[in-house]
Design a protein around this motif. Structure first.
Motif, PDB file in Angstrom:
ATOM      1  N   ASP A  54       0.852  -1.189   0.000  1.00 38.87           N
ATOM      2  CA  ASP A  54       0.000   0.000   0.000  1.00 38.87           C
ATOM      3  C   ASP A  54       0.889   1.240   0.000  1.00 38.87           C
ATOM      4  O   ASP A  54       1.580   1.512   0.979  1.00 38.87           O
ATOM      5  CB  ASP A  54      -0.919  -0.014   1.221  1.00 38.87           C
ATOM      6  CG  ASP A  54      -1.921   1.135   1.208  1.00 38.87           C
ATOM      7  OD1 ASP A  54      -2.084   1.761   0.148  1.00 38.87           O
ATOM      8  OD2 ASP A  54      -2.532   1.395   2.262  1.00 38.87           O
ATOM      9  N   LYS A  55       0.890   1.955  -1.116  1.00 35.09           N
ATOM     10  CA  LYS A  55       1.706   3.167  -1.253  1.00 35.09           C
ATOM     11  C   LYS A  55       3.183   2.867  -0.987  1.00 35.09           C
ATOM     12  O   LYS A  55       3.850   3.555  -0.209  1.00 35.09           O
ATOM     13  CB  LYS A  55       1.204   4.267  -0.323  1.00 35.09           C
ATOM     14  CG  LYS A  55      -0.219   4.707  -0.603  1.00 35.09           C
ATOM     15  CD  LYS A  55      -0.670   5.783   0.367  1.00 35.09           C
ATOM     16  CE  LYS A  55      -2.117   6.201   0.077  1.00 35.09           C
ATOM     17  NZ  LYS A  55      -2.595   7.237   1.039  1.00 35.09           N
ATOM     18  N   ASP A  56       3.664   1.801  -1.631  1.00 36.65           N
ATOM     19  CA  ASP A  56       5.064   1.366  -1.537  1.00 36.65           C
ATOM     20  C   ASP A  56       5.452   0.868  -0.147  1.00 36.65           C
ATOM     21  O   ASP A  56       6.644   0.722   0.140  1.00 36.65           O
ATOM     22  CB  ASP A  56       6.029   2.486  -1.968  1.00 36.65           C
ATOM     23  CG  ASP A  56       5.859   2.864  -3.427  1.00 36.65           C
ATOM     24  OD1 ASP A  56       5.430   1.992  -4.209  1.00 36.65           O
ATOM     25  OD2 ASP A  56       6.151   4.017  -3.771  1.00 36.65           O
ATOM     26  N   LYS A  57       4.478   0.601   0.717  1.00 36.34           N
ATOM     27  CA  LYS A  57       4.754   0.109   2.065  1.00 36.34           C
ATOM     28  C   LYS A  57       4.067  -1.240   2.263  1.00 36.34           C
ATOM     29  O   LYS A  57       2.968  -1.480   1.773  1.00 36.34           O
ATOM     30  CB  LYS A  57       4.265   1.101   3.140  1.00 36.34           C
ATOM     31  CG  LYS A  57       4.833   2.505   3.004  1.00 36.34           C
ATOM     32  CD  LYS A  57       6.308   2.543   3.298  1.00 36.34           C
ATOM     33  CE  LYS A  57       6.867   3.943   3.124  1.00 36.34           C
ATOM     34  NZ  LYS A  57       6.248   4.926   4.021  1.00 36.34           N
ATOM     35  N   ASP A  65       8.106   3.326   8.039  1.00 45.15           N
ATOM     36  CA  ASP A  65       9.311   3.793   7.358  1.00 45.15           C
ATOM     37  C   ASP A  65      10.368   2.701   7.494  1.00 45.15           C
ATOM     38  O   ASP A  65      10.048   1.549   7.775  1.00 45.15           O
ATOM     39  CB  ASP A  65       9.798   5.137   7.940  1.00 45.15           C
ATOM     40  CG  ASP A  65       9.946   5.095   9.455  1.00 45.15           C
ATOM     41  OD1 ASP A  65      10.472   4.082   9.979  1.00 45.15           O
ATOM     42  OD2 ASP A  65       9.547   6.053  10.132  1.00 45.15           O
ATOM     43  N   GLN A  77       3.926  -4.749  -8.064  1.00 47.49           N
ATOM     44  CA  GLN A  77       4.303  -4.726  -6.657  1.00 47.49           C
ATOM     45  C   GLN A  77       3.416  -5.653  -5.834  1.00 47.49           C
ATOM     46  O   GLN A  77       2.189  -5.567  -5.874  1.00 47.49           O
ATOM     47  CB  GLN A  77       4.211  -3.305  -6.104  1.00 47.49           C
ATOM     48  CG  GLN A  77       5.282  -2.374  -6.634  1.00 47.49           C
ATOM     49  CD  GLN A  77       5.297  -1.042  -5.902  1.00 47.49           C
ATOM     50  OE1 GLN A  77       4.400  -0.745  -5.113  1.00 47.49           O
ATOM     51  NE2 GLN A  77       6.304  -0.237  -6.167  1.00 47.49           N
TER      52      GLN A  77
END
Length: 471
Positions: free
Chosen positions: A167-170, A193, A261
């Motif tokens: 989700d959103k590169d996380k 992060d 992804q």
């Protein structure tokens, strides 16, 4: 790396740091999560109590496949056939301080915490648009065999469900397990992060799909200084600066190699491997050492154990085999009433049909007329009691026989008594002479010896002649 002179272990506590702040010093970043910020997020997660579980993850909408999978409302119908990149053996060790453990023990969440501290085999079984679904098996007491010796602490497996996504590169991971009949504990772990995760533990009513309890933790990866010194990386006293970009760089590299992804096994290992601290406000924090094993004898043995367990569940009982054989005999009989080219026999030829197969099938059909047929699926039973037991277990999915020693439930009293003998009392068991593994019945022990230890393959495929150990 460059460090400020005043960095290190201070005497301050989380309670007197009143606001979140992001400090950048010559490319190094330090993120301190304050008590106020933790309380704010915790209150937002606590607001899920009484709400539908979709508030935890939008994919868990009403009657969706992910929801039914995570709440154990649908079951796998086949034996899992994993490929190497989709299987992972997780060996995580969570250290719980005494007072913290006493506080956590008051909730159902403590049960699931105890499971995920056990060695677990994780397998991704389906990849959908935007998410993956998988299963996990936690080996209670450790793997059944350790260094070639039978592990007498092993007490079975606990099944876990898993869903992952990006989700959103996380990364986002959801794990669930049935802690009591009708109650499912769900853990959502979300990447913030390079160093921090937000973990929300919930207890969900399986029937209503409502959240009954919720707790939120903020996980923090250990800094290099604490790893070197062996000291617990407690955010209340450790202010060492780390580079968040450097910590997250390996995960970004994994994502860059993907055409689409997805939070796969490789990403999970890159993201979660290492030591973590889970602060709990005024309580002593939990510490976790997470390791993912992708190859080796331990992984292979865990995989073999899981496949054996699942095979025993999926393989039909002998009564089902007889039922299939009966239906096949009927089909063969009616096929004898047709010519090879498909033309039907005339009345004279039909009257002369008097082969033994036809007579046997006719007798079976007459016997069936006296049997009891299930109105739902058409299965036939000799006794009305057997049909009633079939309806309760298969169609109503009732598990009325509960173990007084643990949370397991069963559809039949015989299964319950065998479970108690095997898992709790240890009486009247049958022991394998080769590996000393115990079973509740002699037939299961003999089947285990034949399929695991013997190399005899007496069952051949009628098409390719490949031989197998069991039918």
């Amino acid at each position: 790396g460059l460090r400020r002179p005043d960095c290190g272990r201070g005497k301050g506590t989380l309670g007197n740091r009143t606001e979140s702040r992001l400090v950048e010093v010559t490319g190094l970043v330090r993120m301190d999560i304050s008590a106020r910020r933790m309380d704010t997020v915790a209150r937002r997660m606590d607001s899920l109590v009484g709400e539908h579980i979709a508030g935890l993850c939008k994919r868990l909408e009403w009657d969706s496949i992910p929801l039914n999978w995570m709440l154990f409302r649908i079951q796998r119908a086949t034996i899992p056939y994993p490929t190497e990149p989709n299987v992972l053996l997780v060996n995580s060790r969570i250290t719980v301080p005494e007072l913290t453990g006493q506080a956590l023990a008051r909730s159902e969440i403590a049960r699931m915490v105890s499971w995920i501290t056990q060695p677990s085999l994780v397998m991704i079984e389906a990849e959908e648009d935007g998410y993956t679904l998988g299963s996990g098996w936690a080996f209670l007491g450790g793997l059944p065999e350790l260094e070639g010796q039978v592990n007498r602490m092993y007490s079975g497996v606990r099944r876990i469900r898993m869903m992952t996504m990006i989700d959103k590169d996380k990364g986002v991971v959801l794990l669930s397990g049935e802690v009591r009949p009708g109650l499912v504990a769900v853990l959502r772990m979300m990447e913030v992060d390079g160093r921090h995760n937000v973990s929300t533990w919930t207890v969900v009513d399986k029937e209503t799909q409502l959240v009954l309890a919720s707790q939120t933790f903020f996980d923090r990866r250990w800094c290099e200084m604490c790893l070197l010194t062996g000291a617990v990386c407690d955010p209340r006293v450790c202010y060492n600066e780390v580079s968040l970009e450097k910590m997250r760089a390996p995960r970004i590299s994994v994502l860059a190699k993907m055409e689409r992804q997805v939070c796969n096994i490789e990403y999970l290992v890159t993201w979660l491997s290492g030591k973590w601290t889970m602060p709990l406000g005024p309580l002593e924090p939990l510490t976790a050492d997470w390791r993912g094993i992708l190859t080796g004898i331990s992984l292979q043995y865990a995989l073999a154990s899981v496949l054996q367990i699942e095979t025993e569940i999926v393989s039909p009982p002998r009564s089902c085999v007889r039922l299939v054989k009966l239906a096949q005999d009927e089909m063969d009989y009616f096929l004898t009433l047709e010519e090879p080219d498909g033309a039907e026999l005339d009345a004279k030829e039909l009257a002369t049909v008097d082969n033994s197969a036809g007579l046997q099938a006719t007798k079976k059909m007459k016997r069936e007329a006296k049997r009891h047929r299930c109105e739902i699926c058409g299965s036939m039973f000799k006794r009305s009691y057997d049909m009633k037991r079939h309806r309760i277990a298969v169609h109503e999915k009732r598990r009325d026989f509960a173990c007084k020693h643990c949370t397991r439930t069963f559809t039949q009293s015989g299964h319950l008594h065998e479970h108690i003998r095997v898992r709790h009392t240890g009486v009247n068991l049958f022991t394998c002479p080769t590996c000393e593994k115990t079973f509740g019945s002699n037939s299961k022990m003999e089947r285990h010896a034949r399929t695991v230890h013997s190399e005899t393959r007496d069952h051949a495929c009628g098409l390719c002649n490949i031989k197998f150990k069991a039918r």
